[in-house]
Design an enzyme around this catalytic site. Structure first.
Site, PDB file in Angstrom:
ATOM      1  N   ARG A 255     -12.921 117.038  38.550  1.00 23.29           N
ATOM      2  CA  ARG A 255     -13.434 115.869  39.272  1.00 23.29           C
ATOM      3  C   ARG A 255     -12.916 114.537  38.719  1.00 23.29           C
ATOM      4  O   ARG A 255     -13.230 113.481  39.266  1.00 23.29           O
ATOM      5  CB  ARG A 255     -14.956 115.909  39.324  1.00 23.29           C
ATOM      6  CG  ARG A 255     -15.398 117.132  40.148  1.00 23.29           C
ATOM      7  CD  ARG A 255     -16.870 117.189  40.392  1.00 23.29           C
ATOM      8  NE  ARG A 255     -17.351 116.057  41.167  1.00 23.29           N
ATOM      9  CZ  ARG A 255     -18.622 115.898  41.516  1.00 23.29           C
ATOM     10  NH1 ARG A 255     -19.507 116.776  41.152  1.00 23.29           N
ATOM     11  NH2 ARG A 255     -18.995 114.864  42.215  1.00 23.29           N
TER      12      ARG A 255
ATOM     13  N   ARG B  49     -42.445 100.315  29.106  1.00 26.03           N
ATOM     14  CA  ARG B  49     -41.604 100.811  30.212  1.00 26.03           C
ATOM     15  C   ARG B  49     -42.428 101.598  31.227  1.00 26.03           C
ATOM     16  O   ARG B  49     -43.099 102.547  30.877  1.00 26.03           O
ATOM     17  CB  ARG B  49     -40.474 101.708  29.681  1.00 26.03           C
ATOM     18  CG  ARG B  49     -39.712 101.031  28.590  1.00 26.03           C
ATOM     19  CD  ARG B  49     -38.270 101.446  28.528  1.00 26.03           C
ATOM     20  NE  ARG B  49     -37.546 100.350  27.965  1.00 26.03           N
ATOM     21  CZ  ARG B  49     -36.693  99.590  28.648  1.00 26.03           C
ATOM     22  NH1 ARG B  49     -36.420  99.866  29.901  1.00 26.03           N
ATOM     23  NH2 ARG B  49     -36.097  98.580  28.075  1.00 26.03           N
TER      24      ARG B  49
ATOM     25  N   HIS C  85      -6.031 121.681  36.986  1.00 21.35           N
ATOM     26  CA  HIS C  85      -6.703 120.389  36.768  1.00 21.35           C
ATOM     27  C   HIS C  85      -6.439 119.770  35.400  1.00 21.35           C
ATOM     28  O   HIS C  85      -7.300 119.127  34.828  1.00 21.35           O
ATOM     29  CB  HIS C  85      -8.214 120.518  37.002  1.00 21.35           C
ATOM     30  CG  HIS C  85      -8.569 121.130  38.326  1.00 21.35           C
ATOM     31  ND1 HIS C  85      -8.266 120.531  39.516  1.00 21.35           N
ATOM     32  CD2 HIS C  85      -9.167 122.299  38.635  1.00 21.35           C
ATOM     33  CE1 HIS C  85      -8.678 121.291  40.515  1.00 21.35           C
ATOM     34  NE2 HIS C  85      -9.223 122.368  40.003  1.00 21.35           N
TER      35      HIS C  85
ATOM     36  N   PRO D 194     -21.648 118.371  31.060  1.00 26.07           N
ATOM     37  CA  PRO D 194     -21.860 118.677  29.642  1.00 26.07           C
ATOM     38  C   PRO D 194     -22.790 117.640  28.988  1.00 26.07           C
ATOM     39  O   PRO D 194     -22.637 116.452  29.201  1.00 26.07           O
ATOM     40  CB  PRO D 194     -20.452 118.585  29.042  1.00 26.07           C
ATOM     41  CG  PRO D 194     -19.520 118.705  30.194  1.00 26.07           C
ATOM     42  CD  PRO D 194     -20.247 118.144  31.379  1.00 26.07           C
ATOM     43  N   GLU D 195     -23.753 118.134  28.255  1.00 30.68           N
ATOM     44  CA  GLU D 195     -24.677 117.262  27.527  1.00 30.68           C
ATOM     45  C   GLU D 195     -24.430 117.459  26.033  1.00 30.68           C
ATOM     46  O   GLU D 195     -23.467 118.101  25.645  1.00 30.68           O
ATOM     47  CB  GLU D 195     -26.124 117.587  27.924  1.00 30.68           C
ATOM     48  CG  GLU D 195     -26.346 117.476  29.439  1.00 30.68           C
ATOM     49  CD  GLU D 195     -27.779 117.760  29.870  1.00 30.68           C
ATOM     50  OE1 GLU D 195     -28.701 117.478  29.099  1.00 30.68           O
ATOM     51  OE2 GLU D 195     -27.967 118.270  30.975  1.00 30.68           O
TER      52      GLU D 195
END
Ligand SMILES: [Zn+2]
Length: 293
Positions: free
Chosen positions: A110, A153, A91, A2-3
């Site tokens: 997970r 950078r 889960h 998820p973002e």
């Protein structure tokens, strides 16, 4: 994983049913979720408190409780929060009970998801400042801001976008989509774009995140909304996970390669590769395992 759009989708669904309610009990079934804080210690800090606001910063969902106690929830790879889910939902790691009889379940196959505490506004600000850079939907992300963050950078611009301490909330999906929309190759050095490219990239990061949000997020790795509905942005990807398909703009085949260990997708006609850069191809997936994502 998820973002920002997926976390914000969850926040928007949950805020109306959580804000103003009292958290009567928190049952941490998996102590790893809040480690190093012991489940009992976490419960003592939050139980019985009113939820004043459910906010978000980057990919953190922030339960702002009364007396300036904040519970910071991160979904990481596969975490999700389900509202009134079946008690037998698989889960489950944490169960939150509310004073109106409803329940929220944090499910995470997970087990990388986390719950952390910040006590007092200064602790919360320090926690967030140490981890998160500019908030892309907060109105402050523009070309000059991006240029300042990237100054000097040499890292690939895709890796730069994934660094949460620079721009918060952008992950693998939205980095690929924003770079494609901006016509910038993911391997370009972050500090060497033109002023126009920084300005365009700042716009496309916001555009890609807003498109994801409008579609209710992307469902990859079983992401679900709190009511169990799946997001639909994966059907609108322009390049991400579209290896071998033609680019919508020019027809060139979309290629997949690896940048900073992450599976990356681009159209090399619309996003010209920097001189001297070589593509690292993903290794062929082994049976039962997928390649870099
Ligand atoms: Zn193209």
């Amino acid at each position: 994983m998820p973002e920002l759009p997926e976390v914000e989708t969850i926040r928007r669904r949950l805020a109306p049913v959580l804000e103003g309610r009292r958290l009567t009990a928190i049952d941490v079934l998996d102590p790893r979720w809040c480690s190093p804080i012991a489940p009992g210690e976490l419960a003592a800090a939050v139980e019985g408190r009113r939820i004043e606001r459910l906010s978000r910063r980057g990919k953190y969902l922030i339960w702002e409780l009364e007396d300036d106690i904040a519970l910071l929830v991160h979904l990481r790879m596969t975490g999700t929060l389900l509202y009134d889910a079946d008690a037998g939902e698989s889960h489950q790691r944490v169960v939150f009970a509310l004073d109106d009889g409803h329940e929220l379940r944090f499910c995470d196959p997970r087990r990388f998801g986390t719950g952390e505490l910040a006590i007092g506004p200064q602790a919360l600000a320090a926690f967030l400042d140490a981890r998160l850079g500019i908030e892309p939907l907060g109105g402050a992300l523009d070309g000059p801001a991006l240029r300042a963050l990237a100054a000097g950078r040499r890292t690939a611009v895709k890796s730069f976008l994934l660094d949460q301490r620079r721009v918060a909330g952008v992950g693998n999906i939205y980095a690929d989509e924003a770079l494609y929309r901006a016509g910038i190759h993911p391997l370009r050095a972050a500090g060497r774009l033109t002023g126009a490219q920084y300005a365009r990239l700042a716009e496309t990061v916001v555009e890609a995140l807003e498109a994801g949000l409008a579609a209710g997020g992307a469902t990859i790795d079983d992401f679900r909304h709190p009511d169990g509905v799946y997001g639909g942005f994966q059907h609108e990807f322009l390049v991400h996970r579209r290896e071998g398909e033609p680019c919508d703009a020019c027809g060139r085949e979309i290629v997949k390669f690896v940048v900073g260990g992450r599976g990356t997708y681009a159209c090399e006609r619309c996003q010209p590769r920097p001189r001297g850069a070589r593509l690292v191809r993903p290794r062929a997936p082994r049976a039962g395992r997928s390649g870099p994502r």
